[in-house]
Structure formats: C-alpha cells, structure tokens
Design a protein around this motif. Sequence first.
Motif, PDB file in Angstrom:
ATOM      1  N   ARG A   1       0.834  -1.206   0.000  1.00 39.45           N
ATOM      2  CA  ARG A   1       0.000   0.000   0.000  1.00 39.45           C
ATOM      3  C   ARG A   1       0.868   1.255   0.000  1.00 39.45           C
ATOM      4  NH1 ARG A   1      -3.168  -3.320   3.401  1.00 39.45           N
ATOM      5  NH2 ARG A   1      -2.199  -2.476   5.284  1.00 39.45           N
ATOM      6  N   HIS A   2       1.947   1.218   0.753  1.00 43.18           N
ATOM      7  CA  HIS A   2       2.857   2.368   0.796  1.00 43.18           C
ATOM      8  C   HIS A   2       3.485   2.609  -0.572  1.00 43.18           C
ATOM      9  CE1 HIS A   2       5.802   5.196   2.413  1.00 43.18           C
ATOM     10  NE2 HIS A   2       6.736   4.530   1.754  1.00 43.18           N
ATOM     11  N   LEU A   3       3.892   1.545  -1.261  1.00 41.82           N
ATOM     12  CA  LEU A   3       4.491   1.701  -2.583  1.00 41.82           C
ATOM     13  C   LEU A   3       3.489   2.274  -3.585  1.00 41.82           C
ATOM     14  CD1 LEU A   3       6.630  -1.569  -2.964  1.00 41.82           C
ATOM     15  CD2 LEU A   3       7.437   0.755  -2.528  1.00 41.82           C
ATOM     16  N   ARG A   4       2.252   1.796  -3.555  1.00 44.20           N
ATOM     17  CA  ARG A   4       1.241   2.319  -4.473  1.00 44.20           C
ATOM     18  C   ARG A   4       0.999   3.812  -4.221  1.00 44.20           C
ATOM     19  NH1 ARG A   4      -1.313  -2.724  -3.579  1.00 44.20           N
ATOM     20  NH2 ARG A   4      -2.684  -1.816  -1.993  1.00 44.20           N
ATOM     21  N   ALA A   5       0.885   4.183  -2.961  1.00 44.83           N
ATOM     22  CA  ALA A   5       0.668   5.592  -2.632  1.00 44.83           C
ATOM     23  C   ALA A   5       1.868   6.444  -3.040  1.00 44.83           C
ATOM     24  CB  ALA A   5       0.397   5.744  -1.132  1.00 44.83           C
ATOM     25  N   SER A   6       3.071   5.901  -2.876  1.00 46.84           N
ATOM     26  CA  SER A   6       4.280   6.642  -3.239  1.00 46.84           C
ATOM     27  C   SER A   6       4.353   6.868  -4.740  1.00 46.84           C
ATOM     28  CB  SER A   6       5.523   5.885  -2.762  1.00 46.84           C
ATOM     29  OG  SER A   6       5.553   5.776  -1.355  1.00 46.84           O
ATOM     30  N   ARG A   7       4.008   5.841  -5.523  1.00 49.27           N
ATOM     31  CA  ARG A   7       4.032   5.996  -6.979  1.00 49.27           C
ATOM     32  C   ARG A   7       3.094   7.122  -7.428  1.00 49.27           C
ATOM     33  NH1 ARG A   7       5.175   0.287  -7.209  1.00 49.27           N
ATOM     34  NH2 ARG A   7       3.003  -0.254  -6.856  1.00 49.27           N
ATOM     35  N   LEU A   8       1.902   7.159  -6.865  1.00 50.45           N
ATOM     36  CA  LEU A   8       0.951   8.212  -7.230  1.00 50.45           C
ATOM     37  C   LEU A   8       1.467   9.588  -6.810  1.00 50.45           C
ATOM     38  CD1 LEU A   8      -2.423   6.470  -6.238  1.00 50.45           C
ATOM     39  CD2 LEU A   8      -1.572   6.926  -8.554  1.00 50.45           C
ATOM     40  N   ARG A   9       2.056   9.652  -5.624  1.00 48.41           N
ATOM     41  CA  ARG A   9       2.552  10.937  -5.114  1.00 48.41           C
ATOM     42  C   ARG A   9       3.692  11.466  -5.978  1.00 48.41           C
ATOM     43  NH1 ARG A   9       4.616   9.161  -0.894  1.00 48.41           N
ATOM     44  NH2 ARG A   9       2.661   8.970   0.218  1.00 48.41           N
ATOM     45  N   TYR A  10       4.641  10.586  -6.304  1.00 48.53           N
ATOM     46  CA  TYR A  10       5.791  11.030  -7.102  1.00 48.53           C
ATOM     47  C   TYR A  10       5.368  11.397  -8.524  1.00 48.53           C
ATOM     48  CZ  TYR A  10       8.788   9.261  -3.354  1.00 48.53           C
ATOM     49  OH  TYR A  10       9.396   9.042  -2.156  1.00 48.53           O
ATOM     50  N   LYS A  11       4.406  10.661  -9.073  1.00 49.84           N
ATOM     51  CA  LYS A  11       3.949  10.986 -10.426  1.00 49.84           C
ATOM     52  C   LYS A  11       3.287  12.360 -10.456  1.00 49.84           C
ATOM     53  CE  LYS A  11       1.321   9.191 -14.364  1.00 49.84           C
ATOM     54  NZ  LYS A  11       0.674  10.477 -14.687  1.00 49.84           N
ATOM     55  N   ARG A  12       2.448  12.655  -9.470  1.00 54.85           N
ATOM     56  CA  ARG A  12       1.813  13.976  -9.411  1.00 54.85           C
ATOM     57  C   ARG A  12       2.854  15.076  -9.254  1.00 54.85           C
ATOM     58  NH1 ARG A  12      -2.031  11.316  -5.973  1.00 54.85           N
ATOM     59  NH2 ARG A  12      -0.919  12.146  -4.162  1.00 54.85           N
ATOM     60  N   ARG A  13       3.825  14.827  -8.402  1.00 57.29           N
ATOM     61  CA  ARG A  13       4.863  15.847  -8.180  1.00 57.29           C
ATOM     62  C   ARG A  13       5.720  16.023  -9.426  1.00 57.29           C
ATOM     63  NH1 ARG A  13       7.703  14.550  -2.956  1.00 57.29           N
ATOM     64  NH2 ARG A  13       5.576  14.961  -2.252  1.00 57.29           N
ATOM     65  N   ARG A  14       6.032  14.917 -10.097  1.00 58.40           N
ATOM     66  CA  ARG A  14       6.801  15.010 -11.336  1.00 58.40           C
ATOM     67  C   ARG A  14       6.058  15.828 -12.380  1.00 58.40           C
ATOM     68  NH1 ARG A  14       6.597  10.401 -15.742  1.00 58.40           N
ATOM     69  NH2 ARG A  14       4.505  11.306 -15.690  1.00 58.40           N
ATOM     70  N   ASP A  15       4.769  15.553 -12.541  1.00 56.58           N
ATOM     71  CA  ASP A  15       3.971  16.301 -13.523  1.00 56.58           C
ATOM     72  C   ASP A  15       3.939  17.786 -13.181  1.00 56.58           C
ATOM     73  OD1 ASP A  15       3.538  13.893 -14.731  1.00 56.58           O
ATOM     74  OD2 ASP A  15       1.475  13.642 -14.003  1.00 56.58           O
ATOM     75  N   HIS A  16       3.793  18.098 -11.903  1.00 54.91           N
ATOM     76  CA  HIS A  16       3.803  19.487 -11.454  1.00 54.91           C
ATOM     77  C   HIS A  16       5.139  20.150 -11.778  1.00 54.91           C
ATOM     78  CE1 HIS A  16       2.980  22.454  -7.872  1.00 54.91           C
ATOM     79  NE2 HIS A  16       2.963  23.046  -9.045  1.00 54.91           N
TER      80      HIS A  16
END
Length: 512
Positions: A365-380
């Motif tokens: 669950r932590h890895l899935r949440a991290s992937r989403l967080r980093y992708k959003r930050r990367r896009d930003h």
Amino acid sequence: MTHDRERTGPAWGTFLELEDPAGGPLHARLTRALRSAVAGGRLAAGSTLPPSRVLAADLRCSRWVVTEAYAQLVAEGHFEARSGSATRVRAHTGATARRDTGAGASRWTPRFDLLPGVPDLRAFPRKRWADMVRAATTELTWDELGYPDAAGLPRLRRQLASYLARGRGARVEAEHLVVCAGTLDGVLRLCRTLRAAGHTRVAVEDPGWTQLRLTVAAAGLTAVPIAVDAQGLRVDLLRRASAVRAVIVAPAHQFPTGVVLAPARRAELADWAREVDGLIMEDDYDAEFRYDRHPVGALQGMAPDHVALLGSLSKTLSPAVRLGWAAAPGRWTRALVARDTGGAPPPVIDQDAFSRFVTSGSYDRHLRASRLRYKRRRDHLLRELATRLPGAAVGGAAAGFHLLLPLSDGCPAGAVVAEAARDDVRLASLDDYRMTPPTPTPAPDPDLNPDPGRSSDTGRGSDPSAGPRPGVDVPSSTLVIGYGNLTDQAVPEAVRRLARAVERVRNGRTAA
C-alpha cells in the motif's frame, strides 16, 4: 535553555576525577570534578544529573556534599535547577560551544533540496512502522532475541524471496538471500569476497552513483568506468576491459541518466557473465517507481547463476531504515555471511518489524501511494519547468524521482549549481557523477532510439517520459534535479529560483 528534543539522557555514569584528599574538602573537589566534566564535554549540554541522594550513595559520602557542589555550579551558571525537575547541564556551557563548531554545525540545510536519491521523508509511515516495532518487541521469542542468524531472520528471507519473485520476476531461493544493511553493504561484502577469490577490478557505470565506486575502492579493488548510452551499459566496452569479470549495473533505472538497459543489452550482458564465469551485481535502483509502464523484470531472472540482486528500503521507506538484501548465487551466498567479509545483519527487531509490515500488506500500500505521489509531483515539476524554462528538453522522467535538465551551450551546469546554492537551492550536475570527462556529443542516430515513435520534445502537454537520450544527445552541461523530498507546495518557488540561476549564468551576472 535546550529544546526538549535536544536534551540528552541521564549522565549518571559519567566518569568523575576526584582529586587526592589533600586537595581540600570533598564538596570542593566534587565541584571541580563536575566543572571539569562539563568543560571537557563528558557532561553534555541538556543532560540530567543524578539525584543528590543517588550520587551521594555512589560516592559513599553525605548528601550535603553533593547538594553543595550542585548549588555552586548552579550559581556559576553551569547547571540549572527547577523545582520538581532534575538538575541539568545548561546549553550555553563550554562543551556545547565546542561541539557546535564541529562538522555537524557547518552542514548546509537548504530551503529547497533538489539533490537526487532522497525519498519523500514526510511520507514515512511513522505510526504504522511504530506499531510493527512494538509488535516485534512484544512477540519475538526469547531465542530470537539472542544472537541473530548471520543471513537474517528466516521468515523475512522467505518473504523477501517471495516478494522479489512476485514483483521483480527474480528466481530467488530464501537460502540464497542475505539480509544486510543496504545496497552498499551488500556491494562491500561481495567485493571483499571477489578480492578473496582473486579479482582485482570491478566495472562500474559511468556516469554512475559515486558511492558505488568508493565502496569498490574500500574493498581494495579498482573501479573500471564503462560508458552508458541510450540503451544502458556499453557491454561492447565491458568486453574490452581486461581482467574484469565483475560489474555493478542498474538495469531497471540507471542513475543518474535514467535509462533502462535495453533487452538486447540485457541478453548480451548475461552472455558475457557466462563466458567469463563472472558476477553481475544488479543494483535494483528505483525499480518500484515507473510511471510509463509496468516495472521491468530483474536481470537476475535471466541468469540467476551469475547475478546478485541487491536492493534496500532507502528509497521506498527511508535511508534511516538500514535494511536491504542481497540475493546471490549459491557459491557467493556462503561468503556473504562469513566473518571475514565484515558484514553483520541489521537488528532483529527491525527485521521482524519489516516482516510484519510486508505481511500486513502495508508495504504494498505504501508503494502504491508513493508511486501516485511522485507521479503527481513530477507532472507538477514538468509544468513549472516548461513555464520557467521553455524549450528545455527534460529527460529521465519516466521513473524514479529525479530528472535531467540539459542546458544550452555557454551555460555550464556547475556554475548554475553554484549560483542556485546562493539562492538556497541545492542540486547537482551530471558531471558530478562521472569518472571520466564527457566526450563531444555526436549527431543523433535514430537507430539508437529504443522507441522511434516517441518525440524528444517535452514541452508543455507532451509525453513526460520522452526527452533527450542520455549518453547520446544529452549536452555535457546537464543538471540532475531530484524531487522526491520536495513538497508539492515548494515546487513553483524552487523552479523559479532555479530558472533565475540559469538566467544569471547565461547573462554572465553571477555573484562574485
């Protein structure tokens, strides 16, 4: 006064040098001994003194002797005493002043830290991890609290073997997996084993993670740089390197270029290892964080007899969790846990805590949440870069949490790094990770592009995983920008300051 978090523990075991009885009354000698302990740093600022009754019993003297000494040092400002609280060493004493002039005081903590390789430390699952540690401390058997198995906690090794097979396509048996303190610990153990087996040289990627080649050198071996291009490690150059039968490679997401080792290169590298009866140390760097497609499988699955798969929790959880693993061929596993390799397993309580973290599903669950967080930050981050530095061909953004920002001719990356530092922004140049100077950039070759249909223009609205091809058409002046530990709110201001530093360097208006 010291902040509550800066207070140290009780100083009840401090060595006190009481003078000869000829030196005067005991309370005066105790006062001088305590004063000397403060000045010498044995009594740290913020530490608590033992109650007068306890110290008197230890010294076999009257309580009055201790209270007199304490009162004198309170009057001199060395100690502080409050009603209902323990006597403490004041923060402004000489010991503190000396400690604050050391290396720790000079460490720069920038407002915007864009160095690569640091995960989002604010997202560390503190409560869940604390629950796991508490459960481990409560439920470990008496036997498990003894001296640990040198290879690691057996149930954690079984879980890691299952996880690597499921998530990384590895072919790992639990008995061939060793729990260690991280990737560098595993590399150091393997390099010491290689040296004992007669190896003198180990190939490393260039550019590559600086700590890897330093670890190779620390084991008494010579690090041999092998260039990286758009398809990863140049295996043809590896074949030409004399006396090299071991290599460290990051096929899933090469650092710092971000390239993935191409399928043909993977097969070629495995063939090389079989031909020379060598060892590939596979650094599974950032394998869990891909945004353009499913993570590529581990190279170890192709050649388990010649590949040691190394990973850690430094990027997925935190570098403070000193846990990692090395899944090595059988003939190397025994050496990994031998005394002469210098390795020791991490604390059993931490191993069991992570075992519970995996079993409960918290890690996934932590890895899935991290992937989403980093992708959003990367896009930003990509949107801000496109606005502030239009036309910049950002690359390496398809995985991990760092990217490459090539600069135009006449804008040296090193100068931008220095200028950004003056604006409280820390980042790195690609040249910081090279062993050999960059060669002139050749003309782009379409045959080297692993995905010809993908554009190299990463302007606003384009595919964020596209961009320049590192090692082929990336300018020698390139910045490496990490965004793992950058807050989402800080992205616009960090990019604004970075763009300002670039503009100043381009226009020759850098600070003296």
